[in-house]
Design a protein around this motif. Structure first.
Motif, PDB file in Angstrom:
ATOM      1  N   LEU A   1      -5.603  -7.914  20.387  1.00  0.00           N
ATOM      2  CA  LEU A   1      -5.360  -8.925  21.406  1.00  0.00           C
ATOM      3  C   LEU A   1      -6.645  -9.211  22.174  1.00  0.00           C
ATOM      4  O   LEU A   1      -7.450  -8.313  22.431  1.00  0.00           O
ATOM      5  CB  LEU A   1      -4.269  -8.471  22.370  1.00  0.00           C
ATOM      6  N   GLN A   2      -6.811 -10.474  22.566  1.00  0.00           N
ATOM      7  CA  GLN A   2      -8.011 -10.883  23.276  1.00  0.00           C
ATOM      8  C   GLN A   2      -7.639 -11.696  24.516  1.00  0.00           C
ATOM      9  O   GLN A   2      -6.565 -12.302  24.577  1.00  0.00           O
ATOM     10  CB  GLN A   2      -8.904 -11.747  22.372  1.00  0.00           C
ATOM     11  N   SER A   3      -8.531 -11.687  25.479  1.00  0.00           N
ATOM     12  CA  SER A   3      -8.343 -12.517  26.663  1.00  0.00           C
ATOM     13  C   SER A   3      -8.224 -13.980  26.234  1.00  0.00           C
ATOM     14  O   SER A   3      -9.012 -14.464  25.423  1.00  0.00           O
ATOM     15  CB  SER A   3      -9.525 -12.343  27.612  1.00  0.00           C
ATOM     16  N   GLY A   4      -7.232 -14.673  26.773  1.00  0.00           N
ATOM     17  CA  GLY A   4      -6.982 -16.068  26.413  1.00  0.00           C
ATOM     18  C   GLY A   4      -5.849 -16.245  25.428  1.00  0.00           C
ATOM     19  O   GLY A   4      -5.343 -17.368  25.260  1.00  0.00           O
ATOM     20  N   ASP A   5      -5.433 -15.175  24.755  1.00  0.00           N
ATOM     21  CA  ASP A   5      -4.251 -15.269  23.885  1.00  0.00           C
ATOM     22  C   ASP A   5      -3.018 -15.584  24.729  1.00  0.00           C
ATOM     23  O   ASP A   5      -2.895 -15.121  25.874  1.00  0.00           O
ATOM     24  CB  ASP A   5      -4.019 -13.957  23.131  1.00  0.00           C
ATOM     25  N   VAL A   6      -2.089 -16.338  24.165  1.00  0.00           N
ATOM     26  CA  VAL A   6      -0.848 -16.663  24.855  1.00  0.00           C
ATOM     27  C   VAL A   6       0.321 -16.088  24.050  1.00  0.00           C
ATOM     28  O   VAL A   6       0.574 -16.519  22.925  1.00  0.00           O
ATOM     29  CB  VAL A   6      -0.662 -18.181  25.038  1.00  0.00           C
ATOM     30  N   ILE A   7       0.998 -15.114  24.617  1.00  0.00           N
ATOM     31  CA  ILE A   7       2.132 -14.484  23.950  1.00  0.00           C
ATOM     32  C   ILE A   7       3.354 -15.355  24.143  1.00  0.00           C
ATOM     33  O   ILE A   7       3.734 -15.686  25.278  1.00  0.00           O
ATOM     34  CB  ILE A   7       2.371 -13.066  24.499  1.00  0.00           C
ATOM     35  N   THR A   8       3.993 -15.737  23.036  1.00  0.00           N
ATOM     36  CA  THR A   8       5.134 -16.658  23.090  1.00  0.00           C
ATOM     37  C   THR A   8       6.466 -15.981  22.811  1.00  0.00           C
ATOM     38  O   THR A   8       7.512 -16.516  23.182  1.00  0.00           O
ATOM     39  CB  THR A   8       4.939 -17.809  22.094  1.00  0.00           C
ATOM     40  N   SER A   9       6.454 -14.831  22.146  1.00  0.00           N
ATOM     41  CA  SER A   9       7.713 -14.112  21.926  1.00  0.00           C
ATOM     42  C   SER A   9       7.458 -12.618  21.886  1.00  0.00           C
ATOM     43  O   SER A   9       6.369 -12.168  21.524  1.00  0.00           O
ATOM     44  CB  SER A   9       8.412 -14.575  20.645  1.00  0.00           C
ATOM     45  N   ILE A  10       8.476 -11.865  22.292  1.00  0.00           N
ATOM     46  CA  ILE A  10       8.428 -10.407  22.316  1.00  0.00           C
ATOM     47  C   ILE A  10       9.674  -9.897  21.621  1.00  0.00           C
ATOM     48  O   ILE A  10      10.800 -10.245  22.000  1.00  0.00           O
ATOM     49  CB  ILE A  10       8.364  -9.865  23.752  1.00  0.00           C
ATOM     50  N   ASN A  11       9.470  -9.104  20.576  1.00  0.00           N
ATOM     51  CA  ASN A  11      10.594  -8.577  19.784  1.00  0.00           C
ATOM     52  C   ASN A  11      11.540  -9.692  19.367  1.00  0.00           C
ATOM     53  O   ASN A  11      12.767  -9.607  19.522  1.00  0.00           O
ATOM     54  CB  ASN A  11      11.332  -7.497  20.567  1.00  0.00           C
ATOM     55  N   ASP A  12      10.953 -10.781  18.852  1.00  0.00           N
ATOM     56  CA  ASP A  12      11.683 -11.932  18.302  1.00  0.00           C
ATOM     57  C   ASP A  12      12.479 -12.703  19.350  1.00  0.00           C
ATOM     58  O   ASP A  12      13.370 -13.493  19.001  1.00  0.00           O
ATOM     59  CB  ASP A  12      12.615 -11.499  17.162  1.00  0.00           C
ATOM     60  N   GLN A  13      12.162 -12.506  20.619  1.00  0.00           N
ATOM     61  CA  GLN A  13      12.802 -13.267  21.693  1.00  0.00           C
ATOM     62  C   GLN A  13      11.733 -14.057  22.443  1.00  0.00           C
ATOM     63  O   GLN A  13      10.657 -13.531  22.731  1.00  0.00           O
ATOM     64  CB  GLN A  13      13.535 -12.340  22.672  1.00  0.00           C
ATOM     65  N   PRO A  14      12.004 -15.324  22.769  1.00  0.00           N
ATOM     66  CA  PRO A  14      11.038 -16.081  23.581  1.00  0.00           C
ATOM     67  C   PRO A  14      10.731 -15.347  24.881  1.00  0.00           C
ATOM     68  O   PRO A  14      11.628 -14.747  25.481  1.00  0.00           O
ATOM     69  CB  PRO A  14      11.773 -17.411  23.854  1.00  0.00           C
ATOM     70  N   VAL A  15       9.496 -15.358  25.313  1.00  0.00           N
ATOM     71  CA  VAL A  15       9.111 -14.551  26.475  1.00  0.00           C
ATOM     72  C   VAL A  15       9.882 -14.943  27.732  1.00  0.00           C
ATOM     73  O   VAL A  15      10.108 -14.107  28.614  1.00  0.00           O
ATOM     74  CB  VAL A  15       7.594 -14.627  26.754  1.00  0.00           C
ATOM     75  N   PHE A  16      10.301 -16.211  27.835  1.00  0.00           N
ATOM     76  CA  PHE A  16      11.011 -16.643  29.027  1.00  0.00           C
ATOM     77  C   PHE A  16      12.517 -16.423  28.928  1.00  0.00           C
ATOM     78  O   PHE A  16      13.253 -16.762  29.845  1.00  0.00           O
ATOM     79  CB  PHE A  16      10.721 -18.120  29.312  1.00  0.00           C
ATOM     80  N   ASP A  17      12.964 -15.880  27.821  1.00  0.00           N
ATOM     81  CA  ASP A  17      14.398 -15.638  27.650  1.00  0.00           C
ATOM     82  C   ASP A  17      14.598 -14.382  26.805  1.00  0.00           C
ATOM     83  O   ASP A  17      15.334 -14.377  25.829  1.00  0.00           O
ATOM     84  CB  ASP A  17      15.071 -16.845  26.990  1.00  0.00           C
ATOM     85  N   ARG A  18      13.938 -13.307  27.212  1.00  0.00           N
ATOM     86  CA  ARG A  18      13.976 -12.090  26.423  1.00  0.00           C
ATOM     87  C   ARG A  18      15.020 -11.090  26.914  1.00  0.00           C
ATOM     88  O   ARG A  18      15.095  -9.959  26.441  1.00  0.00           O
ATOM     89  CB  ARG A  18      12.600 -11.420  26.394  1.00  0.00           C
ATOM     90  N   GLY A  19      15.825 -11.503  27.886  1.00  0.00           N
ATOM     91  CA  GLY A  19      16.913 -10.644  28.336  1.00  0.00           C
ATOM     92  C   GLY A  19      16.437  -9.517  29.217  1.00  0.00           C
ATOM     93  O   GLY A  19      15.406  -9.609  29.886  1.00  0.00           O
TER      94      GLY A  19
END
Length: 363
Positions: free
Chosen positions: A312-330
């Protein structure tokens, strides 16, 4: 008829409830999500999309709602900085005669939380009740049958402090600090000038705290001593360096049952069982992340960290975590040991994925 929503000028906001006769504890509907109590407020029971979800925050002096949420439940335009005034709102059997909330953009808070929420509910919301936050049972309860007795500094304490929020004395090997009781903070103890405390190791950067008006970069270390609240010993808690308000966060609160008498400015603290209190190691990925419109923006990547090892590098944008969108990951806890975390991120327009094993940040 749809509940009336209009705006009025206000600086100090409160919620006025019409209490039913709750002689016994009434469990407020909602859920405990990653240590935060979430409370639904329904404006029109005939509409599926008319429930607003609030984080109940004892550290919040006012109630705040996101403008997009107001727009969702009403055709009346309420601009940021104004106050939404809603009638006939309910939370289960609790009826709000008038529900007032300051309208403020909360996209950064919502994104950091990772579950759809609409606002932050202030400390004085339940001032007509005794309010209990029962962390071990995962329940938020109210009752109207009594007030708390006078403080005895063993079980019942004064919450008086520099403002109307609840404050409490904490002793660190005899050093007294008056700290804010803050159910909206996911930390343990937030202290000023962490370097003044004896710690087992040197403080290390561990996390980012997304505040309403700022981002705070936090370093942490384990205290080489015992903290004390009333008659309870808390051996070797993890301390987090905060630049402003010193506080007691959820990682401490989870060990207790807290009953607040808001009008008399008192709190009762109990434990359901007499077991030792401990604080597990603090795990993380080893990178600071803040909220952007597209996901979680990676800032500093700590040298030698799991995040750096995963590329991972500065400036990367993470869009999902464990196959869930980051804004709706429960309500899953990212960085909780010892499960690996699958990340999907975007770098210069190209989407990539990587699996990262959380590592110990503070032993």
């Amino acid at each position: 008829m749809f509940p009336l929503i209009r705006y009025v000028a206000a600086f100090f906001l409160s919620l006025l409830l019409s209490p039913a006769a709750f002689a016994d504890d009434y469990v407020v509907p909602g859920e405990l999500c990653r240590g935060y109590f979430l409370v639904p407020v329904t404006l029109n029971e005939e509409r599926e999309d008319s429930t607003l979800w609030f984080i109940y925050d004892t550290g919040a002096s006012r109630t705040i709602v996101d403008p997009d949420s107001i727009a969702r439940v009403s055709t009346t335009l309420v601009k940021p900085g104004q106050t939404a005034r809603m009638s006939d709102a309910r939370s289960g059997a609790l009826k709000f005669n008038v529900f007032r909330a300051r309208v403020q953009e909360l996209d950064h808070i919502i994104g950091a939380f990772g579950r759809p929420i609409d606002g932050i509910m202030g400390y004085d919301t339940f001032q007509k009740f005794l309010l209990t936050l029962d962390y071990p049972a995962g329940e938020m309860r109210v009752t109207t049958d009594m007030s708390l007795p006078s403080p005895d500094n063993r079980e019942v304490f004064s919450t008086r402090g520099p403002d109307k929020r609840p404050w409490l004395d904490v002793y660190f090997d005899g050093r007294k600090r008056r700290m804010l009781i803050d159910s909206g903070s996911g930390t343990s103890f937030g202290v000023n000038r962490l370097e003044r405390y004896d710690t087992l190791t040197e403080p290390v950067p561990t996390r980012v705290a997304q505040r309403l008006d700022r981002v705070e970069y936090i370093s942490s270390a384990r205290f080489d001593g015992t903290a004390r609240i009333g008659g309870y010993d808390l051996p070797q808690p993890i301390l987090h360096g905060f630049p402003r308000t010193e506080l007691i966060g959820e990682q401490v609160m989870r060990h207790f049952v807290w009953t607040f008498d808001v009008p008399n400015r008192r709190v009762r603290i109990t434990r359901p069982e007499d077991t030792p209190i401990s604080f597990p190691s603090d795990y993380g990925l080893g990178a600071n992340m803040t909220v952007s419109k597209d996901g979680l923006l990676v800032g500093d990547v700590f040298p030698g960290s799991a995040a750096m090892g995963a590329g991972l590098q500065s400036g990367d944008v993470i869009t999902s975590i464990n196959d869930q969108p980051v804004f709706d990951r429960g309500c899953s806890q990212v960085g909780a040991a010892p499960r690996p975390v699958k990340l999907v991120y975007r770098r210069e327009g190209v989407e990539q994925s990587v699996t990262v094993m959380p590592e110990v940040m503070v032993e």
